[in-house]
Design an enzyme around this catalytic site. Structure first.
Site, short mmCIF file in Angstrom:
data_model
loop_
_atom_site.label_atom_id
_atom_site.label_comp_id
_atom_site.label_asym_id
_atom_site.label_seq_id
_atom_site.Cartn_x
_atom_site.Cartn_y
_atom_site.Cartn_z
N ARG A 304 0.85 -1.37 -0.03
CA ARG A 304 -0.07 0.07 0.06
C ARG A 304 0.57 1.32 0.06
NH1 ARG A 304 -5.46 1.37 0.44
NH2 ARG A 304 -6.20 -0.70 0.86
N GLU A 705 -10.02 5.28 7.25
CA GLU A 705 -8.54 5.64 7.26
C GLU A 705 -8.37 6.93 6.65
OE1 GLU A 705 -8.04 1.63 5.60
OE2 GLU A 705 -6.26 1.75 6.84
N1 MTE Z 1 -12.46 4.35 14.64
C1 MTE Z 1 -12.69 4.02 15.70
N2 MTE Z 1 -13.42 4.51 16.62
N3 MTE Z 1 -11.88 2.91 16.37
C2 MTE Z 1 -10.85 2.30 15.34
O1 MTE Z 1 -10.31 1.24 15.99
N4 MTE Z 1 -9.94 1.86 13.14
C3 MTE Z 1 -9.86 2.51 12.01
C4 MTE Z 1 -11.17 3.10 11.43
N5 MTE Z 1 -11.63 4.03 12.49
C5 MTE Z 1 -10.99 2.49 14.12
C6 MTE Z 1 -11.58 3.72 13.69
C7 MTE Z 1 -9.26 1.68 10.70
S1 MTE Z 1 -7.83 1.21 11.09
C8 MTE Z 1 -9.90 1.06 9.97
S2 MTE Z 1 -9.36 0.20 8.66
C9 MTE Z 1 -11.45 1.50 9.76
O2 MTE Z 1 -11.97 2.10 11.07
C10 MTE Z 1 -12.06 -0.13 9.81
O3 MTE Z 1 -13.54 0.28 10.04
P1 MTE Z 1 -14.45 0.58 8.64
O4 MTE Z 1 -14.18 -0.51 7.41
O5 MTE Z 1 -15.78 0.16 9.02
O6 MTE Z 1 -14.39 1.86 8.19
N1 HPA Z 2 -5.80 -2.76 4.03
C1 HPA Z 2 -5.83 -3.08 5.14
N2 HPA Z 2 -5.84 -4.06 5.91
C2 HPA Z 2 -5.41 -5.13 4.87
C3 HPA Z 2 -5.08 -4.89 3.65
C4 HPA Z 2 -5.25 -3.62 3.22
O1 HPA Z 2 -5.13 -3.46 2.14
N3 HPA Z 2 -4.68 -5.98 2.97
C5 HPA Z 2 -4.84 -6.96 3.79
N4 HPA Z 2 -5.16 -6.55 5.00
MO1 MOS Z 3 -7.34 -0.52 9.33
S1 MOS Z 3 -5.09 -0.21 9.37
O1 MOS Z 3 -6.98 -1.36 7.74
O2 MOS Z 3 -7.43 -1.95 10.48
#
Ligand code: MTE
Ligand code: HPA
Ligand code: MOS
Length: 752
Positions: A304, A705
């Site tokens: 990534r 993210e």
């Molecule tokens: N928000 C909160 N409050 N707590 C979390 O642990 N994780 C983040 C983001 N927002 C997180 C968060 C990360 S690393 C990711 S990948 C996404 O939430 C995952 O959730 P989603 O796919 O539902 O956005």
């Molecule tokens: N993003 C986050 N987590 C992951 C990914 C990615 O692209 N691939 C495998 N785990």
């Molecule tokens: Mo988020 S770093 O893809 O859990």
């Protein structure tokens, strides 16, 4: 729609792992971690620990019935050390006792004799020694060598980003309860229930179908529980199976900080070439990723980094090479942004350095090179870009020229305080970069009283995914949200889940919920047509009433559901969704890996106290591409949280390992995270509704993210403030920009 967890959260009624009522006879686990970062185990002495009353048993690698292996991408990580240790804190033995205190006391009585081996903590040293986790990878577009010969300006440099502690408020933990016929129920604070299930099955030597992993929610994950929740869950499962007793392990904060991996630090070289009109003609970067002692997710994180190495810009000639370096640190892992922020920081550093040498504001170069629809990323995908729209909206809405003048006037009038301003455009690809992971399932039940239960593979960790799942069902069925309950994430109900990660959980699982609900709704409409003796096409369900054309009929949602049941029509559905159109060929590093990209622009202003080196963030103003947000409260929370987490990474959070690979910043007294005072004094978020077609759930773009990367703007705003005080400063491109670093930058000069 407010977050469905808000009510129990504020009342302290939310159940996290450590709040699960314990079964009688529960035992407690504690891991003994290696006291050194690298060496050969000569002798392990458990005798004193075993003598402690209350100690039930101490397990080592020899007790593992299946495979001693938990590596997710590369099988290079034993659950318990065998002959060698590779990082300080690497699990060597597992103590199980009748109380937490006894387990912890017993760990302190374990003795080990280790023949020391050289410790490497620097990724560049590891790379020179040929110590890589996986072979290097290169993304390229065009021909950089040829392009550099046409450049008016060429600038080279080094950029560094440090790691970051996840600091989920709930530490890692698990609770295992043995069942009949060699089965285990595993409560785990994990983002990846299936990863836990699969690795537990391997280690225990039993099939996956005997392992039920159940997750109600996490007190935060941020990527730290995508892969690294697994070992703790397996420790509990292993002890529970071998002792036939429930076993629980909830880590102490200092254990968690010491034994788990963090955001991957990177050291990178860049070379950027520009034309006379500031068009970027060529960009080369070499990334040295500090992977730690095992691959964990580092190879995917590395990938990534390459995908996002040109951030929000179109560069026609790119060559980016990335090394995943094996060092003697705990295996580093996923962290919000997943390598994207590390890649984006480097090109921002390159642009900042070029701007300083040329003598123009960085924003001139940034704006000139924003990616446009139809432009190609280095990996072959064509952009469907909102970059220019976000940038233009931000600079007009927030009156960029006025903000710039305010900073200039302030700096002209003040000697001991200086302000800095920066712009930070972002572009983040949505989808797991590994195509096969972009699939999800949902199970929807409508009960005979009309209430609805939903299961998906998504894990709630504070990001509000459960609320969004509920909204999808409420929308399709057109019922009151109070009619719906979202159940825990459970591998007996939803199999083969991808981790909740890559910001893709709401899209993937939401689409599966949508499909399941639509199938049930279709069957219900058939039933309604039969009852009302009318054409199926004229039936809609709206506000828990059945409509015929524009008119409400006497038939209610509840009656319709009961009628369907009486007619023996299925009220349940299990649906599968796989993102269409994705492909990527790693042999040529080209394809279409992302469903879509998320864009945005942040304008950051800061004030530096030039006597002390301390600073305040005056304002961050953001225009963010939401597509069409399905929940503005939750999405705003994600932007605010992501931004502040990014600011923490860029400014104050400083992971320090000593030369022996020992974590010195191992508690919250020595590792500073943002608090309320670190939050920008003004934080404005503009919801830009963008109309390009996307594959997001209800066109509401993923938001988890991307906002973290707005925090990178703070680094460059601080840098600009330092340069306003001391134009000759050699402050460099090394994050975090701690007050110490700012102070040194204010009063020393040099090349950076
Ligand atoms: N928000 C909160 N409050 N707590 C979390 O642990 N994780 C983040 C983001 N927002 C997180 C968060 C990360 S690393 C990711 S990948 C996404 O939430 C995952 O959730 P989603 O796919 O539902 O956005
Ligand atoms: N993003 C986050 N987590 C992951 C990914 C990615 O692209 N691939 C495998 N785990
Ligand atoms: Mo988020 S770093 O893809 O859990």
């Amino acid at each position: 729609m407010t977050n469905i967890d808000a009510y129990t959260h504020v009342r302290g009624e939310t159940v996290y792992l450590d709040d699960i009522p314990e079964t009688a006879g529960t035992l407690y686990a504690c891991v003994y971690g290696s006291p050194v970062a690298h060496g050969r185990i000569r002798q392990l002495d458990l005798s004193e620990a075993l003598q402690l009353p209350g100690v039930v048993r101490i397990f080592t690698s020899k007790d593992i019935p299946g495979k001693n292996q938990i590596g997710g991408i590369v099988p290079d990580e034993p659950l318990l050390a065998e002959n060698e240790v590779h990082y300080n804190g690497m699990p060597v033995a597992l103590v199980v006792a009748t109380s937490v205190e006894t387990a912890q006391a017993a760990v302190k009585r374990i003795k080990i004799d280790i023949e020391p081996l050289p410790v490497i903590t620097d990724p560049r040293v590891a790379q020179k020694n040929g110590s890589l986790l996986v072979p290097p990878r290169t993304f390229s577009l065009g021909d950089t060598t040829a392009a550099f010969t046409n450049c008016k300006y060429i600038v080279e440099g080094i950029a560094e980003t440090n790691g970051q502690e996840h600091l989920y408020i709930e530490t890692q933990g698990a609770y295992a309860i043995p069942g009949e016929h060699e089965s285990i129920k595993l409560y785990s604070s994990t983002q990846g229930p299936t990863a836990v299930q699969r690795h537990a099955a391997d280690v225990l030597g039993i099939p996956m179908h005997r392992i039920e992993v159940d997750v109600t929610r996490l007190g935060g994950g941020f990527g730290g529980k995508e892969d690294q929740a697994t070992s703790w869950a397996i420790f509990c499962a292993l002890a529970a199976m071998l002792l036939r007793k429930p076993v629980k392990y909830s880590l102490h904060r200092m254990e968690d900080m010491r034994m788990t991996g963090k955001r991957n630090p990177y050291s990178s070289d860049f070379k950027i070439g520009l034309d006379i009109d500031f068009t970027i003609l060529a960009y080369e970067a070499t990334f040295y990723q500090n992977g730690g002692a095992a691959a964990d997710l580092s190879p995917a994180v590395l990938e990534r980094t390459l995908f996002h190495c040109t951030n929000s810009y179109f560069v026609p000639n790119v060559k980016a090479t990335a090394y995943s370096c094996r060092t003697n640190l705990p295996p580093n892992t996923a962290f919000r942004g997943f390598g994207g922020p590390q890649g984006m920081f480097v090109i921002e550093a390159a642009i900042a350095k070029a701007a300083e040498q040329i003598g123009v504001p960085a924003s001139v170069i940034q704006q000139r090179n924003l990616i446009q629809t139809g432009d190609e990323f280095s990996y072959g995908q064509k952009a469907e870009s909102e970059a220019v729209e976000c940038w233009n909206k931000a600079t007009s809405l927030y009156e960029m020229e006025k903000l710039k003048a305010e900073v200039e006037n302030f700096n002209a009038a003040n000697t001991l305080f200086k302000k800095g301003l920066s712009l930070m455009p972002i572009c983040f690809g949505i989808s797991f970069t590994k195509t096969l992971m972009n699939q999800a399932r949902a199970l929807v039940h409508v009960y005979t009283d009309g209430s609805i239960g939903i299961s998906t593979g998504a894990v709630e960790m504070g990001q509000g995914v459960n609320t969004k799942m509920l909204q999808v069902a409420a929308n399709i069925f057109s019922v009151d949200p109070a009619m719906i309950k979202v159940y825990s994430t459970n591998t007996y109900r939803i199999a083969n889940t991808s981790p909740t990660a890559a910001s893709a959980a709401a899209d993937l699982n939401g689409k599966a919920v949508e499909i399941a609900c639509e199938k049930i709704a279709d069957r219900l409409k058939d039933v309604a047509a039969e009852i009302l003796k009318c054409d199926r096409k004229n039936i809609t369900i709206n506000g828990q009433k059945v409509f015929l054309g524009k008119d409400a009929t006497q038939l209610t949602w509840k009656e319709l559901v009961m009628a369907a049941y009486v007619k023996r029509v299925s009220l349940s559905e299990h649906a599968h969704y796989a993102t269409p159109g994705l492909h990527f060929d790693a042999t040529i590093e080209k394809g279409h890996p992302f469903a879509y990209h998320v864009y945005g622009t942040a304008i950051t202003t800061v004030t530096v106290d030039c006597l002390r080196g301390t600073y305040e963030i005056d304002a961050v103003r953001i225009v963010h591409d939401f597509g069409k947000s399905m929940n503005t409260i939750i999405d705003k929370g994600q932007i605010e949280g992501g931004l502040v987490q990014g600011i923490g990474w860029m400014t104050m959070e400083e992971i320090v390992y000593d030369a022996e690979g020992r974590l010195r910043s191992n508690a919250l007294s020595t590792y500073k995270v943002p608090d309320i005072y670190s939050v920008p004094k003004l934080l404005d978020i503009h919801f830009l509704e963008t109309s390009n077609d996307n594959l997001a759930i209800f066109r509401s773009k993923a938001v988890g993210e991307p906002p973290l990367m707005y925090g990178i703007g703070t680094f460059f705003a601080l840098r600009n403030a330092v340069k306003a005080f001391n134009p000759a400063s050699g402050i460099g491109y090394s994050a975090p920009m701690t007050p110490e670093k700012v102070l040194m930058g204010l009063y020393t000069s040099g090349n950076d």
